[in-house]
Write a protein that holds these residues in place. Structure first.
Motif, PDB file in Angstrom:
ATOM      1  N   PRO A   1       0.823  -1.258  -0.539  1.00 34.78           N
ATOM      2  CA  PRO A   1       0.109   0.005   0.227  1.00 34.78           C
ATOM      3  C   PRO A   1       0.876   1.022   0.081  1.00 34.78           C
ATOM      4  N   ARG A   2       1.743   1.327   1.070  1.00 32.67           N
ATOM      5  CA  ARG A   2       2.179   2.494   0.623  1.00 32.67           C
ATOM      6  C   ARG A   2       3.465   2.891  -0.499  1.00 32.67           C
ATOM      7  N   ARG A   3       3.633   1.586  -1.404  1.00 36.33           N
ATOM      8  CA  ARG A   3       4.377   1.452  -2.321  1.00 36.33           C
ATOM      9  C   ARG A   3       3.949   2.081  -3.481  1.00 36.33           C
ATOM     10  N   LEU A   4       2.471   2.085  -3.512  1.00 35.61           N
ATOM     11  CA  LEU A   4       1.432   2.426  -4.558  1.00 35.61           C
ATOM     12  C   LEU A   4       0.923   3.341  -4.005  1.00 35.61           C
ATOM     13  N   ALA A   5       1.000   3.766  -3.071  1.00 34.58           N
ATOM     14  CA  ALA A   5       0.447   5.979  -2.596  1.00 34.58           C
ATOM     15  C   ALA A   5       1.984   6.577  -3.600  1.00 34.58           C
ATOM     16  N   GLU A   6       3.375   5.588  -2.896  1.00 29.12           N
ATOM     17  CA  GLU A   6       4.138   6.617  -3.577  1.00 29.12           C
ATOM     18  C   GLU A   6       4.553   6.626  -4.812  1.00 29.12           C
ATOM     19  N   LEU A   7       3.793   5.569  -5.538  1.00 29.29           N
ATOM     20  CA  LEU A   7       3.963   5.425  -7.659  1.00 29.29           C
ATOM     21  C   LEU A   7       2.402   6.471  -7.743  1.00 29.29           C
ATOM     22  N   THR A   8       1.816   6.685  -7.250  1.00 32.85           N
ATOM     23  CA  THR A   8       0.518   7.231  -7.647  1.00 32.85           C
ATOM     24  C   THR A   8       0.521   8.561  -7.553  1.00 32.85           C
ATOM     25  N   ARG A   9       1.163   9.182  -6.269  1.00 32.29           N
ATOM     26  CA  ARG A   9       1.994  10.423  -6.066  1.00 32.29           C
ATOM     27  C   ARG A   9       2.550  10.282  -6.991  1.00 32.29           C
ATOM     28  N   THR A  10       3.247  10.343  -7.646  1.00 26.94           N
ATOM     29  CA  THR A  10       4.606  10.175  -8.172  1.00 26.94           C
ATOM     30  C   THR A  10       3.749  10.439 -10.011  1.00 26.94           C
TER      31      THR A  10
ATOM     32  N   GLU B   1       0.375  11.696 -10.392  1.00 27.41           N
ATOM     33  CA  GLU B   1       0.088  13.006 -10.323  1.00 27.41           C
ATOM     34  C   GLU B   1       1.339  13.663 -10.542  1.00 27.41           C
ATOM     35  N   LEU B   2       2.784  13.522 -10.070  1.00 31.36           N
ATOM     36  CA  LEU B   2       3.200  14.191 -10.222  1.00 31.36           C
ATOM     37  C   LEU B   2       3.697  15.113 -11.000  1.00 31.36           C
ATOM     38  N   VAL B   3       3.894  13.923 -12.256  1.00 25.99           N
ATOM     39  CA  VAL B   3       4.816  13.845 -13.517  1.00 25.99           C
ATOM     40  C   VAL B   3       3.919  14.195 -14.206  1.00 25.99           C
ATOM     41  N   THR B   4       2.639  13.271 -14.202  1.00 24.70           N
ATOM     42  CA  THR B   4       1.586  14.222 -15.293  1.00 24.70           C
ATOM     43  C   THR B   4       0.928  15.899 -14.999  1.00 24.70           C
ATOM     44  N   ARG B   5       0.670  16.288 -14.193  1.00 27.00           N
ATOM     45  CA  ARG B   5       0.323  17.795 -13.596  1.00 27.00           C
ATOM     46  C   ARG B   5       2.202  18.525 -14.584  1.00 27.00           C
ATOM     47  N   ARG B   6       3.654  17.836 -14.308  1.00 24.20           N
ATOM     48  CA  ARG B   6       4.507  19.259 -14.418  1.00 24.20           C
ATOM     49  C   ARG B   6       4.756  18.247 -16.232  1.00 24.20           C
ATOM     50  N   LEU B   7       4.595  17.671 -16.527  1.00 23.38           N
ATOM     51  CA  LEU B   7       4.575  17.204 -17.736  1.00 23.38           C
ATOM     52  C   LEU B   7       3.412  18.003 -18.909  1.00 23.38           C
ATOM     53  N   THR B   8       2.387  17.965 -18.523  1.00 20.83           N
ATOM     54  CA  THR B   8       0.766  18.537 -18.873  1.00 20.83           C
ATOM     55  C   THR B   8       1.087  19.773 -19.791  1.00 20.83           C
ATOM     56  N   SER B   9       1.840  20.688 -17.962  1.00 29.31           N
ATOM     57  CA  SER B   9       1.302  21.962 -17.813  1.00 29.31           C
ATOM     58  C   SER B   9       2.543  22.940 -18.596  1.00 29.31           C
ATOM     59  N   GLU B  10       3.525  22.497 -18.900  1.00 32.22           N
ATOM     60  CA  GLU B  10       4.924  22.632 -19.804  1.00 32.22           C
ATOM     61  C   GLU B  10       4.192  22.410 -20.926  1.00 32.22           C
ATOM     62  N   ARG B  11       3.939  20.981 -21.502  1.00 34.94           N
ATOM     63  CA  ARG B  11       2.723  21.062 -22.926  1.00 34.94           C
ATOM     64  C   ARG B  11       2.559  21.575 -23.298  1.00 34.94           C
ATOM     65  N   GLU B  12       1.279  22.310 -22.494  1.00 34.06           N
ATOM     66  CA  GLU B  12       0.835  23.460 -22.794  1.00 34.06           C
ATOM     67  C   GLU B  12       1.118  24.510 -23.264  1.00 34.06           C
ATOM     68  N   ARG B  13       2.106  25.521 -22.441  1.00 33.96           N
ATOM     69  CA  ARG B  13       2.793  26.208 -22.359  1.00 33.96           C
ATOM     70  C   ARG B  13       3.103  26.258 -24.451  1.00 33.96           C
ATOM     71  N   LEU B  14       4.346  25.231 -24.067  1.00 34.78           N
ATOM     72  CA  LEU B  14       4.615  25.477 -25.535  1.00 34.78           C
ATOM     73  C   LEU B  14       3.892  25.450 -26.217  1.00 34.78           C
TER      74      LEU B  14
ATOM     75  N   ARG C   1       4.320   9.480 -21.645  1.00 34.36           N
ATOM     76  CA  ARG C   1       3.779   7.932 -22.172  1.00 34.36           C
ATOM     77  C   ARG C   1       4.480   7.156 -21.681  1.00 34.36           C
ATOM     78  N   LYS C   2       6.121   7.839 -22.036  1.00 27.06           N
ATOM     79  CA  LYS C   2       7.295   6.844 -21.597  1.00 27.06           C
ATOM     80  C   LYS C   2       7.107   6.644 -20.183  1.00 27.06           C
ATOM     81  N   ARG C   3       6.560   7.725 -19.050  1.00 23.20           N
ATOM     82  CA  ARG C   3       6.655   7.930 -18.639  1.00 23.20           C
ATOM     83  C   ARG C   3       5.850   6.966 -16.968  1.00 23.20           C
ATOM     84  N   ILE C   4       4.863   7.289 -18.237  1.00 27.75           N
ATOM     85  CA  ILE C   4       3.356   6.519 -17.543  1.00 27.75           C
ATOM     86  C   ILE C   4       3.946   5.525 -17.974  1.00 27.75           C
TER      87      ILE C   4
END
Length: 255
Positions: A160-169, A171-184, A220-223
């Motif tokens: 459960p702890r590992r799943l929570a860490e992966l889920t959080r990661t 969310e952070l990766v998707t948010r950061r890369l999506t935001s950068e993509r939208e800016r571009l 996509r590769k990160r996910i």
């Protein structure tokens, strides 16, 4: 027990183990003041203060320390020292085994999860022990016991702890890369408008669209990597270290 109480120091490699021990031991003794802890998060001056209190205060009976933080401690006041770490790890590699023979009256000392001992010298008793028929499959039987009796609890705690860490990661990766993509893409639209008016933008719309597409590939590769990590199964545990301790009275007579 008369006089000064006996002092105990417990070493562990991991801070989370130390915190767990501090809570459990304090609960068993019904006073948290009897237990002190030193770890990497404790400043040097405070470490010296805790060590001095452990040495001089008769009410402080147990000192817990991580291996790194415990370096340089004066152990002259210690009556008993314990290395406290689980003797198995599902990801541990390599292994070693040894035989130790003790000539003494036996008495139960409770569980001994960690032993530092030297191998028994070659001799008649050692030869008898190494020839015991059940010793050949002792490691495989111990591994099977760990899988049946320890691994489920370990996985129930870790997964459960590992799943929570992966889920959080994720969310952070998707948010950061999506935001950068939208800016571009927004910059690309602005650059395209300037190009239509005959102006030269700082960076061409084609270049900005290409960078946005590259971010899509990165995301996509990160996910996909996070999905693989989530599906990873635990490797079978392997015995890291084993010691067999026997009384000479337990050994069969040599014919």
């Amino acid at each position: 027990m008369g006089g000064n109480p006996r002092k105990l120091i417990v070493f562990t490699e991991h801070r989370d183990t130390l915190c767990c021990l501090q809570g459990k031991i304090g609960s068993l003794l019904r006073t948290a003041d009897a237990v002190r802890a030193i770890h990497g998060g404790v400043r040097r001056a405070e470490r010296r203060q805790i060590a001095e209190e452990f040495t001089k205060n008769r009410d402080v009976r147990i000192l817990l320390a991580t291996d790194a933080a415990g370096e340089g401690l004066n152990l002259q006041a210690v009556h008993l020292m314990i290395n406290c770490d689980l003797p198995w790890n599902p990801s541990a590699s390599s292994g070693a085994s040894g035989v130790s023979i003790v000539s003494a009256r036996r008495r139960s000392a409770g569980p001994a999860p960690y032993l530092d001992c030297a191998a028994a010298p070659d001799g008649a008793a050692t030869g008898i022990v190494r020839g015991l028929p059940w010793l050949a499959d002792a490691e495989s039987r111990a591994t099977s016991w760990i899988i049946a009796n320890r691994l489920p609890d370990y996985l129930a705690e870790v997964q459960p702890r590992r799943l929570a860490e992966l889920t959080r990661t994720r969310e952070l990766v998707t948010r950061r890369l999506t935001s950068e993509r939208e800016r571009l893409l927004l910059d690309a639209a602005t650059a395209s408008e300037k190009e239509r008016r005959g102006e030269k933008p700082r960076e061409s719309s084609e270049s900005l669209h290409r960078k946005a597409a590259e971010l899509d590939v990165r995301l996509r590769k990160r996910i996909e990597l996070l999905d693989r990590q989530q599906r990873m199964s635990t490797k079978p545990p392997r015995i890291l270290t084993a010691a067999l301790v026997l009384s000479l009275s337990d050994l069969p007579a040599r014919e």
